[in-house]
Design an enzyme around this catalytic site. Structure first.
Site, PDB file in Angstrom:
ATOM      1  N   HIS A 210       0.798  -1.227   0.000  1.00 34.62           N
ATOM      2  CA  HIS A 210       0.000   0.000   0.000  1.00 34.62           C
ATOM      3  C   HIS A 210       0.833   1.280   0.000  1.00 34.62           C
ATOM      4  O   HIS A 210       0.287   2.372  -0.057  1.00 34.62           O
ATOM      5  CB  HIS A 210      -0.958   0.011   1.193  1.00 34.62           C
ATOM      6  CG  HIS A 210      -0.281   0.299   2.496  1.00 34.62           C
ATOM      7  ND1 HIS A 210       0.419  -0.667   3.190  1.00 34.62           N
ATOM      8  CD2 HIS A 210      -0.174   1.428   3.223  1.00 34.62           C
ATOM      9  CE1 HIS A 210       0.910  -0.135   4.290  1.00 34.62           C
ATOM     10  NE2 HIS A 210       0.574   1.139   4.334  1.00 34.62           N
TER      11      HIS A 210
HETATM   12  C1  UD1 Z   1      -2.266   5.135   6.425  1.00 36.38           C
HETATM   13  C2  UD1 Z   1      -0.972   5.500   7.149  1.00 36.38           C
HETATM   14  C3  UD1 Z   1       0.040   4.367   6.994  1.00 36.38           C
HETATM   15  C4  UD1 Z   1      -0.537   3.031   7.397  1.00 36.38           C
HETATM   16  C5  UD1 Z   1      -1.816   2.794   6.603  1.00 36.38           C
HETATM   17  C6  UD1 Z   1      -2.441   1.466   6.968  1.00 36.38           C
HETATM   18  C7  UD1 Z   1      -0.467   7.887   7.152  1.00 36.38           C
HETATM   19  C8  UD1 Z   1       0.389   8.948   6.580  1.00 36.38           C
HETATM   20  N1  UD1 Z   1      -0.373   6.683   6.587  1.00 36.38           N
HETATM   21  O1  UD1 Z   1      -1.982   5.116   5.048  1.00 36.38           O
HETATM   22  O2  UD1 Z   1       1.154   4.643   7.817  1.00 36.38           O
HETATM   23  O3  UD1 Z   1       0.392   2.010   7.145  1.00 36.38           O
HETATM   24  O4  UD1 Z   1      -2.717   3.867   6.886  1.00 36.38           O
HETATM   25  O5  UD1 Z   1      -3.628   1.259   6.311  1.00 36.38           O
HETATM   26  O6  UD1 Z   1      -1.189   8.147   8.087  1.00 36.38           O
HETATM   27  N2  UD1 Z   1      -9.451   4.847   2.376  1.00 36.38           N
HETATM   28  C9  UD1 Z   1     -10.645   4.175   2.270  1.00 36.38           C
HETATM   29  N3  UD1 Z   1     -11.239   3.711   3.396  1.00 36.38           N
HETATM   30  C10 UD1 Z   1     -10.678   3.890   4.628  1.00 36.38           C
HETATM   31  C11 UD1 Z   1      -9.465   4.558   4.718  1.00 36.38           C
HETATM   32  C12 UD1 Z   1      -8.850   5.025   3.598  1.00 36.38           C
HETATM   33  O7  UD1 Z   1     -11.171   4.000   1.169  1.00 36.38           O
HETATM   34  O8  UD1 Z   1     -11.277   3.449   5.630  1.00 36.38           O
HETATM   35  C13 UD1 Z   1      -8.804   5.380   1.170  1.00 36.38           C
HETATM   36  C14 UD1 Z   1      -8.674   6.878   1.258  1.00 36.38           C
HETATM   37  O9  UD1 Z   1      -9.773   7.488   0.715  1.00 36.38           O
HETATM   38  C15 UD1 Z   1      -7.413   7.165   0.493  1.00 36.38           C
HETATM   39  C16 UD1 Z   1      -6.599   5.907   0.657  1.00 36.38           C
HETATM   40  O10 UD1 Z   1      -7.468   4.893   1.129  1.00 36.38           O
HETATM   41  O11 UD1 Z   1      -7.692   7.345  -0.871  1.00 36.38           O
HETATM   42  C17 UD1 Z   1      -5.450   6.110   1.602  1.00 36.38           C
HETATM   43  O12 UD1 Z   1      -5.879   6.389   2.942  1.00 36.38           O
HETATM   44  P1  UD1 Z   1      -4.999   7.281   3.952  1.00 36.38           P
HETATM   45  O13 UD1 Z   1      -5.543   7.243   5.312  1.00 36.38           O
HETATM   46  O14 UD1 Z   1      -4.764   8.608   3.335  1.00 36.38           O
HETATM   47  O15 UD1 Z   1      -3.587   6.631   4.004  1.00 36.38           O
HETATM   48  P2  UD1 Z   1      -3.138   5.122   3.952  1.00 36.38           P
HETATM   49  O16 UD1 Z   1      -2.508   4.894   2.632  1.00 36.38           O
HETATM   50  O17 UD1 Z   1      -4.249   4.218   4.369  1.00 36.38           O
END
Ligand code: UD1
Length: 366
Positions: A210
């Site tokens: 990821h």
């Molecule tokens: C975050 C953490 C990372 C951790 C990861 C585990 C930061 C900077 N990064 O990254 O350290 O390893 O979580 O999962 O805090 N999304 C969904 N549903 C959700 C959550 C997110 O669809 O419940 C989508 C968001 O819309 C976004 C993408 O996933 O497009 C990334 O989510 P985001 O929380 O920004 O960061 P992660 O890549 O999940």
């Protein structure tokens, strides 16, 4: 003593669960300690958040900030604005943050700037040295304003000392994520994919990807997945897909009978799969700690790690992000030459108790 416990994203939930449990026990014993659980809403899907609360017995959050997704700045800002209102409404004595996600940094800054509320950071001091990762910035910023540093490794202690942190503020306590792993290990359960694909122990590989460096560019992700498929001895590849990766994966159009992309899994089923796997290929940090404790070979597709003890002591190897590194690593795995590894000091299931004992001592001294 009122503590705000902050959780926002998936890897936070297994770290806070044992701390909440220990605070509960101390409270029953009549100790002066209580908490409010604050969920920032950084992760909001049932599969990324809600399931973990149910499985790990974490109580419903007292406060939901509902901050949601966005750019790094949008996420940070939304969390700060919403958490500041909570703090103005009722000031805790201390906030406890875990790990390195954006919620960790955003809440620490908010508390510190508002009347210098004390910050305790669990998993403090670890460093990858890679400022391209938002997590590294989150770690550095959080530690620069932390009062009490709870650490998982000697290396973290050294990093903090080098940065000028006083010895008295560093508490080497071990790893709360491993408290959760050891507590729930006997409850791990077969996921539905086990039956559907008729999986057998030691005869499949688990992969998770990821990190933006691996998944945001279609070509890169495709090359990595192809190379894993071509070198994994025809074993099934079970790939629980993070929402961030899912968006890119859809466009790749990779279809291979060996590759099984599935939805993000719950904690108990995911770790069942890991515990019985031939190996794990990942770019996560936390998973390298769990594979180390379970003695499962782990290949990390990153150029660096903030958790070097998983390599020097554990079963992890850093392959980098060049797909060419996958073939020799798989050859080593299939020839039976992968290292067996040991468990780092204090990763013993008692870390949360140590943290709560320290907090109670600190409260008495204050
Ligand atoms: C975050 C953490 C990372 C951790 C990861 C585990 C930061 C900077 N990064 O990254 O350290 O390893 O979580 O999962 O805090 N999304 C969904 N549903 C959700 C959550 C997110 O669809 O419940 C989508 C968001 O819309 C976004 C993408 O996933 O497009 C990334 O989510 P985001 O929380 O920004 O960061 P992660 O890549 O999940």
């Amino acid at each position: 003593m009122l503590i705000d416990i902050i959780a926002g994203a998936r890897p936070n939930f297994m770290k806070i669960a044992p701390i909440i449990e220990e605070i509960g026990k101390a409270k029953i014993e009549g100790k002066n300690i209580d908490y409010r659980l604050v969920h920032t809403g950084q992760h909001y899907d049932q599969k990324m958040s809600g399931n973990f609360f149910e499985e790990l017995g974490i109580p419903e959050p007292d406060i939901n900030l509902g901050s949601g997704s966005g750019t790094q700045a949008e996420q940070t800002a939304a969390i700060m604005v919403r958490y500041e209102k909570v703090l103005i409404d009722q000031r805790p004595d201390l906030i406890l943050v875990v790990g390195d996600v954006t919620s960790t940094m955003a809440c620490s800054i908010t508390a510190k700037k508002l009347n210098n509320i004390k910050v305790a950071h669990v998993e403090a001091g670890i460093r990858s040295g890679d400022l391209r990762m938002p997590e590294e910035i989150n770690r550095m910023v959080t530690d620069s304003i932390t009062d009490y540093f709870f650490t998982t490794s000697e290396m973290a202690n050294e990093n903090l000392k080098k940065a000028g942190v006083e010895n008295e503020s560093i508490f080497f306590v071990g790893n709360t994520m491993i408290d959760t792993l050891l507590k729930h290990r006997s409850r791990f359960r077969k996921p539905s994919v086990w039956h559907k694909l008729q999986l057998e122990g030691g005869k499949y590989i688990v992969m998770t990807l990821h990190r933006p460096a691996n998944v945001d560019e279609e070509g890169k992700l495709k090359d990595l997945i192809r190379e894993i498929i071509n070198n994994s001895n025809d074993l099934p590849l079970i790939f629980p897909v993070h929402p961030r990766t899912a968006k890119v994966l859809e466009n790749l159009g990779i279809s291979n009978p060996q590759l099984h992309p599935i939805d993000p899994m719950g904690y108990l089923e995911f770790n069942y799969l890991v515990e019985h796997a031939k190996a794990v290929v990942t770019d996560s940090g936390g998973i390298t700690e769990e594979t180390t404790v379970m003695g499962i070979p782990c290949m990390t597709l990153r150029d660096n790690t903030e958790r070097p003890e998983t390599i020097t002591i554990g079963t992890n190897e850093l392959l980098g992000t060049d797909p060419k590194a996958i073939k020799p690593a798989m050859e080593k795995l299939f020839s039976g030459e992968w290292k067996k590894g040991n468990i780092p000091a204090l990763w013993d299931g008692k870390t949360a108790k140590r943290i709560v004992d320290h907090l109670l001592n600190l409260e008495q001294k204050a």
